[in-house]
Motif scaffolding. Sequence first.
Motif, PDB file in Angstrom:
ATOM      1  N   LEU A  54       1.170  -1.269  -0.307  1.00  0.00           N
ATOM      2  CA  LEU A  54      -0.404   0.331  -0.169  1.00  0.00           C
ATOM      3  C   LEU A  54       0.716   1.070   0.016  1.00  0.00           C
ATOM      4  O   LEU A  54       0.284   1.908  -0.101  1.00  0.00           O
ATOM      5  N   GLY A  55       2.661   1.109   0.869  1.00  0.00           N
ATOM      6  CA  GLY A  55       2.576   2.308   0.887  1.00  0.00           C
ATOM      7  C   GLY A  55       3.309   2.097  -0.736  1.00  0.00           C
ATOM      8  O   GLY A  55       3.835   3.337  -0.951  1.00  0.00           O
ATOM      9  N   LYS A  56       4.080   1.511  -1.696  1.00  0.00           N
ATOM     10  CA  LYS A  56       4.533   1.772  -2.816  1.00  0.00           C
ATOM     11  C   LYS A  56       3.287   2.074  -3.853  1.00  0.00           C
ATOM     12  O   LYS A  56       3.829   3.252  -5.119  1.00  0.00           O
ATOM     13  N   GLN A  65      -6.159   3.549   3.961  1.00  0.00           N
ATOM     14  CA  GLN A  65      -6.048   2.726   4.266  1.00  0.00           C
ATOM     15  C   GLN A  65      -5.461   1.681   5.553  1.00  0.00           C
ATOM     16  O   GLN A  65      -6.139   1.251   6.498  1.00  0.00           O
ATOM     17  N   VAL A  66      -3.674   2.272   5.389  1.00  0.00           N
ATOM     18  CA  VAL A  66      -3.812   2.109   6.467  1.00  0.00           C
ATOM     19  C   VAL A  66      -3.495   2.959   7.631  1.00  0.00           C
ATOM     20  O   VAL A  66      -3.133   2.144   8.299  1.00  0.00           O
ATOM     21  N   ILE A  67      -4.300   4.476   7.187  1.00  0.00           N
ATOM     22  CA  ILE A  67      -4.900   4.746   8.322  1.00  0.00           C
ATOM     23  C   ILE A  67      -5.383   4.123   9.291  1.00  0.00           C
ATOM     24  O   ILE A  67      -5.788   4.060  10.536  1.00  0.00           O
ATOM     25  N   SER A  68      -6.627   3.566   8.583  1.00  0.00           N
ATOM     26  CA  SER A  68      -7.868   2.534   9.156  1.00  0.00           C
ATOM     27  C   SER A  68      -7.452   1.558   9.903  1.00  0.00           C
ATOM     28  O   SER A  68      -7.126   0.965  11.471  1.00  0.00           O
ATOM     29  N   PHE A  69      -6.145   1.136   9.365  1.00  0.00           N
ATOM     30  CA  PHE A  69      -5.639  -0.280   9.816  1.00  0.00           C
ATOM     31  C   PHE A  69      -4.235  -0.148  11.085  1.00  0.00           C
ATOM     32  O   PHE A  69      -4.521  -0.298  12.336  1.00  0.00           O
ATOM     33  N   MET A  70      -4.283   1.553  11.727  1.00  0.00           N
ATOM     34  CA  MET A  70      -2.865   1.396  12.775  1.00  0.00           C
ATOM     35  C   MET A  70      -3.086   2.348  13.247  1.00  0.00           C
ATOM     36  O   MET A  70      -2.958   2.649  13.848  1.00  0.00           O
ATOM     37  N   LYS A  79       5.446   8.143   7.748  1.00  0.00           N
ATOM     38  CA  LYS A  79       7.439   7.672   7.558  1.00  0.00           C
ATOM     39  C   LYS A  79       7.078   6.436   5.926  1.00  0.00           C
ATOM     40  O   LYS A  79       7.835   6.353   4.950  1.00  0.00           O
ATOM     41  N   LEU A  80       6.526   5.319   6.511  1.00  0.00           N
ATOM     42  CA  LEU A  80       5.072   4.297   4.994  1.00  0.00           C
ATOM     43  C   LEU A  80       5.675   4.950   3.599  1.00  0.00           C
ATOM     44  O   LEU A  80       6.089   4.997   2.887  1.00  0.00           O
ATOM     45  N   PHE A  81       4.811   6.013   3.617  1.00  0.00           N
ATOM     46  CA  PHE A  81       4.950   6.485   2.574  1.00  0.00           C
ATOM     47  C   PHE A  81       5.667   7.415   1.925  1.00  0.00           C
ATOM     48  O   PHE A  81       6.533   7.584   0.897  1.00  0.00           O
ATOM     49  N   ASP A  82       6.420   8.260   2.640  1.00  0.00           N
ATOM     50  CA  ASP A  82       7.503   8.838   1.744  1.00  0.00           C
ATOM     51  C   ASP A  82       9.059   8.364   2.014  1.00  0.00           C
ATOM     52  O   ASP A  82       9.733   8.327   0.711  1.00  0.00           O
ATOM     53  N   THR A  83       9.417   7.565   2.864  1.00  0.00           N
ATOM     54  CA  THR A  83      10.591   6.784   2.619  1.00  0.00           C
ATOM     55  C   THR A  83      10.485   5.017   2.607  1.00  0.00           C
ATOM     56  O   THR A  83      11.063   5.016   1.410  1.00  0.00           O
ATOM     57  N   LEU A  84       9.931   4.784   3.232  1.00  0.00           N
ATOM     58  CA  LEU A  84       9.517   3.305   2.862  1.00  0.00           C
ATOM     59  C   LEU A  84       9.060   3.064   1.389  1.00  0.00           C
ATOM     60  O   LEU A  84       9.530   1.923   0.376  1.00  0.00           O
TER      61      LEU A  84
END
Length: 92
Positions: A54-56, A65-70, A79-84
């Motif tokens: 999802l970050g990719k 979706q990631v905010i909903s999960f976390m 960090k997930l979206f900008d770096t990883l």
Amino acid sequence: MNHGIRGRKFGRRSEHRKAMFMNLVKSMIMHEQITTTLPKTKDLRPIVEKIITLGKRGDLHARRQVISFMGGNTQEVKKLFDTLGKRYADRN
């Protein structure tokens, strides 16, 4: 018979197990390395891979979706979206 049963229970209720995996994913994203038991790691790997995918993607729907999960913590999501996400973007 044990047909069709996936995952381990770890002696926890389903809510506790979900929260445990959510915390492990947050730690994995923030520190990029965690120390835990082998069975937890084996069950955590598919979850982390889906979050990295999802970050990719990087679009707004994936971010939501990631905010909903976390649980709405934006520091890990950023960090997930900008770096990883950019680090693993060229991998399949």
